[in-house]
Design a protein around this motif. Structure first.
Motif, PDB file in Angstrom:
ATOM      1  N   LEU A  88       1.232  15.678  43.941  1.00 59.02           N
ATOM      2  CA  LEU A  88       2.349  16.477  43.468  1.00 59.02           C
ATOM      3  C   LEU A  88       2.533  17.787  44.221  1.00 59.02           C
ATOM      4  CD1 LEU A  88       2.191  15.988  39.619  1.00 59.02           C
ATOM      5  CD2 LEU A  88       3.735  14.930  41.254  1.00 59.02           C
ATOM      6  N   LEU A  89       1.499  18.271  44.901  1.00 57.01           N
ATOM      7  CA  LEU A  89       1.634  19.541  45.605  1.00 57.01           C
ATOM      8  C   LEU A  89       2.790  19.560  46.590  1.00 57.01           C
ATOM      9  CD1 LEU A  89      -2.035  20.725  46.147  1.00 57.01           C
ATOM     10  CD2 LEU A  89      -0.293  21.727  44.664  1.00 57.01           C
ATOM     11  N   PRO A  90       2.978  18.517  47.414  1.00 61.69           N
ATOM     12  CA  PRO A  90       4.132  18.547  48.311  1.00 61.69           C
ATOM     13  C   PRO A  90       5.456  18.558  47.549  1.00 61.69           C
ATOM     14  CG  PRO A  90       2.566  16.858  49.004  1.00 61.69           C
ATOM     15  CD  PRO A  90       2.121  17.369  47.672  1.00 61.69           C
ATOM     16  N   LEU A  91       5.518  17.886  46.416  1.00 63.17           N
ATOM     17  CA  LEU A  91       6.745  17.867  45.627  1.00 63.17           C
ATOM     18  C   LEU A  91       6.998  19.217  44.991  1.00 63.17           C
ATOM     19  CD1 LEU A  91       6.342  14.375  43.950  1.00 63.17           C
ATOM     20  CD2 LEU A  91       7.786  15.000  45.897  1.00 63.17           C
ATOM     21  N   THR A  92       5.934  19.886  44.576  1.00 58.58           N
ATOM     22  CA  THR A  92       6.076  21.216  44.008  1.00 58.58           C
ATOM     23  C   THR A  92       6.646  22.163  45.056  1.00 58.58           C
ATOM     24  OG1 THR A  92       4.224  20.796  42.539  1.00 58.58           O
ATOM     25  CG2 THR A  92       4.837  23.107  42.874  1.00 58.58           C
ATOM     26  N   ALA A  93       6.177  22.047  46.278  1.00 60.14           N
ATOM     27  CA  ALA A  93       6.702  22.893  47.353  1.00 60.14           C
ATOM     28  C   ALA A  93       8.181  22.617  47.574  1.00 60.14           C
ATOM     29  CB  ALA A  93       5.922  22.666  48.650  1.00 60.14           C
ATOM     30  N   LEU A  94       8.579  21.353  47.525  1.00 62.24           N
ATOM     31  CA  LEU A  94       9.997  21.025  47.676  1.00 62.24           C
ATOM     32  C   LEU A  94      10.805  21.622  46.538  1.00 62.24           C
ATOM     33  CD1 LEU A  94       9.931  17.291  48.806  1.00 62.24           C
ATOM     34  CD2 LEU A  94      10.705  19.259  50.140  1.00 62.24           C
ATOM     35  N   ALA A  95      10.323  21.473  45.314  1.00 61.90           N
ATOM     36  CA  ALA A  95      11.055  21.976  44.159  1.00 61.90           C
ATOM     37  C   ALA A  95      11.170  23.496  44.210  1.00 61.90           C
ATOM     38  CB  ALA A  95      10.357  21.542  42.867  1.00 61.90           C
ATOM     39  N   ALA A  96      10.190  24.147  44.808  1.00 59.02           N
ATOM     40  CA  ALA A  96      10.213  25.598  44.883  1.00 59.02           C
ATOM     41  C   ALA A  96      11.023  26.108  46.062  1.00 59.02           C
ATOM     42  CB  ALA A  96       8.776  26.125  44.982  1.00 59.02           C
ATOM     43  N   GLY A  97      11.590  25.221  46.851  1.00 64.82           N
ATOM     44  CA  GLY A  97      12.421  25.644  47.966  1.00 64.82           C
ATOM     45  C   GLY A  97      11.624  26.070  49.180  1.00 64.82           C
ATOM     46  N   GLN A  98      10.403  25.631  49.320  1.00 65.01           N
ATOM     47  CA  GLN A  98       9.570  26.051  50.429  1.00 65.01           C
ATOM     48  C   GLN A  98       9.537  25.027  51.557  1.00 65.01           C
ATOM     49  OE1 GLN A  98       8.278  29.116  50.519  1.00 65.01           O
ATOM     50  NE2 GLN A  98       9.313  29.436  48.583  1.00 65.01           N
ATOM     51  N   HIS A  99      10.386  24.023  51.495  1.00 66.74           N
ATOM     52  CA  HIS A  99      10.431  23.011  52.549  1.00 66.74           C
ATOM     53  C   HIS A  99      11.195  23.551  53.743  1.00 66.74           C
ATOM     54  CE1 HIS A  99      14.596  22.124  51.360  1.00 66.74           C
ATOM     55  NE2 HIS A  99      14.151  22.398  50.151  1.00 66.74           N
ATOM     56  N   ALA A 100      11.146  22.845  54.845  1.00 66.67           N
ATOM     57  CA  ALA A 100      11.869  23.279  56.039  1.00 66.67           C
ATOM     58  C   ALA A 100      13.330  23.453  55.699  1.00 66.67           C
ATOM     59  CB  ALA A 100      11.698  22.250  57.155  1.00 66.67           C
ATOM     60  N   GLY A 101      13.897  24.591  56.083  1.00 66.71           N
ATOM     61  CA  GLY A 101      15.284  24.861  55.751  1.00 66.71           C
ATOM     62  C   GLY A 101      15.464  25.213  54.289  1.00 66.71           C
ATOM     63  N   GLY A 102      14.360  25.542  53.615  1.00 66.64           N
ATOM     64  CA  GLY A 102      14.387  25.822  52.185  1.00 66.64           C
ATOM     65  C   GLY A 102      15.006  27.156  51.873  1.00 66.64           C
ATOM     66  N   HIS A 103      14.808  27.566  50.638  1.00 67.13           N
ATOM     67  CA  HIS A 103      15.500  28.737  50.146  1.00 67.13           C
ATOM     68  C   HIS A 103      14.563  29.904  49.888  1.00 67.13           C
ATOM     69  CE1 HIS A 103      18.833  25.984  49.719  1.00 67.13           C
ATOM     70  NE2 HIS A 103      17.983  25.145  49.196  1.00 67.13           N
ATOM     71  N   GLY A 104      13.282  29.756  50.260  1.00 65.49           N
ATOM     72  CA  GLY A 104      12.331  30.851  50.109  1.00 65.49           C
ATOM     73  C   GLY A 104      12.278  31.378  48.693  1.00 65.49           C
ATOM     74  N   ASP A 105      12.259  32.706  48.540  1.00 67.08           N
ATOM     75  CA  ASP A 105      12.157  33.333  47.226  1.00 67.08           C
ATOM     76  C   ASP A 105      13.481  33.396  46.491  1.00 67.08           C
ATOM     77  OD1 ASP A 105       9.455  33.709  47.529  1.00 67.08           O
ATOM     78  OD2 ASP A 105       9.693  35.671  48.472  1.00 67.08           O
ATOM     79  N   ALA A 106      14.553  32.932  47.090  1.00 68.08           N
ATOM     80  CA  ALA A 106      15.868  33.015  46.463  1.00 68.08           C
ATOM     81  C   ALA A 106      16.064  31.943  45.404  1.00 68.08           C
ATOM     82  CB  ALA A 106      16.955  32.897  47.535  1.00 68.08           C
ATOM     83  N   GLY A 107      15.080  31.101  45.143  1.00 70.26           N
ATOM     84  CA  GLY A 107      15.240  30.005  44.188  1.00 70.26           C
ATOM     85  C   GLY A 107      15.725  28.768  44.924  1.00 70.26           C
ATOM     86  N   THR A 108      16.172  27.777  44.171  1.00 68.25           N
ATOM     87  CA  THR A 108      16.644  26.562  44.813  1.00 68.25           C
ATOM     88  C   THR A 108      18.118  26.369  44.527  1.00 68.25           C
ATOM     89  OG1 THR A 108      16.247  25.109  42.943  1.00 68.25           O
ATOM     90  CG2 THR A 108      14.375  25.505  44.412  1.00 68.25           C
ATOM     91  N   ALA A 109      18.746  25.495  45.299  1.00 70.41           N
ATOM     92  CA  ALA A 109      20.158  25.197  45.101  1.00 70.41           C
ATOM     93  C   ALA A 109      20.390  24.519  43.764  1.00 70.41           C
ATOM     94  CB  ALA A 109      20.669  24.314  46.238  1.00 70.41           C
ATOM     95  N   THR A 110      19.348  23.953  43.179  1.00 68.42           N
ATOM     96  CA  THR A 110      19.514  23.262  41.903  1.00 68.42           C
ATOM     97  C   THR A 110      19.413  24.198  40.715  1.00 68.42           C
ATOM     98  OG1 THR A 110      17.160  22.723  41.790  1.00 68.42           O
ATOM     99  CG2 THR A 110      18.604  21.101  42.802  1.00 68.42           C
ATOM    100  N   GLY A 111      18.881  25.369  40.882  1.00 67.77           N
ATOM    101  CA  GLY A 111      18.724  26.301  39.779  1.00 67.77           C
ATOM    102  C   GLY A 111      17.269  26.532  39.458  1.00 67.77           C
TER     103      GLY A 111
END
Length: 155
Positions: free
Chosen positions: A12-35
């Motif tokens: 689940l760790l890789p999925l948690t990173a995706l959900a947190a917006g930390q993937h390549a091209g992610g959203h960093g600390d701004a949250g995710t596009a999903t909310g």
């Protein structure tokens, strides 16, 4: 039991990173596009969503406002387990592939709810920005059978 917990956590760790917006091209600390996860005390609106064994959500199209916190009352009217997972279609498809590769994989993330036959439960989500967000059932074969929907978030 500890070994199983460690295995699930490592998956689940890789999925948690995706959900947190930390993937390549992610959203960093701004949250995710999903909310982000919402708080029950801050719910603006309640929406009932039904899941069934015809691999459909009702409704399959939902309109919300940016900044709105929604309590989804999710009801499984089917005879088999189903889930509602909120995310981008790309992330949902990737997660569905993980589920196919690891049948029975347990997950408990704030953007999802999994229900056995006849169960109901709540998913509270805050929509932080305008755009389109998807939701789907990621149990093996369900997304592929058409069990998905769309949330349009207006400004």
């Amino acid at each position: 039991m500890a070994m199983r917990h460690a295995l699930i956590t490592s998956l689940l760790l890789p999925l948690t990173a995706l959900a947190a917006g930390q993937h390549a091209g992610g959203h960093g600390d701004a949250g995710t596009a999903t909310g982000e996860p919402g708080q029950m005390a801050e719910v603006d609106r309640h929406i009932e969503v039904r899941m069934d064994d015809q691999m459909r959500f009702e409704p399959s199209s939902i309109d919300v406002q940016a900044g709105e916190t929604v309590r989804f009352r999710v009801i499984n009217t089917g005879d088999q387990p189903h889930e509602m997972v909120i995310g981008s279609i790309e992330d949902l498809k990737a997660h569905a592939e993980e589920m196919r590769q690891h049948p029975g994989m347990a997950h408990d993330e704030p953007n999802m709810i999994q229900l056995d036959a006849g169960e109901s439960g709540d998913l509270v989500w805050r929509f932080t920005q305008a755009g389109q967000i998807d939701f789907a059932c990621l149990l093996p074969g369900h997304l592929e059978a058409g069990m998905k929907g769309r949330i349009d978030v207006a400004q």
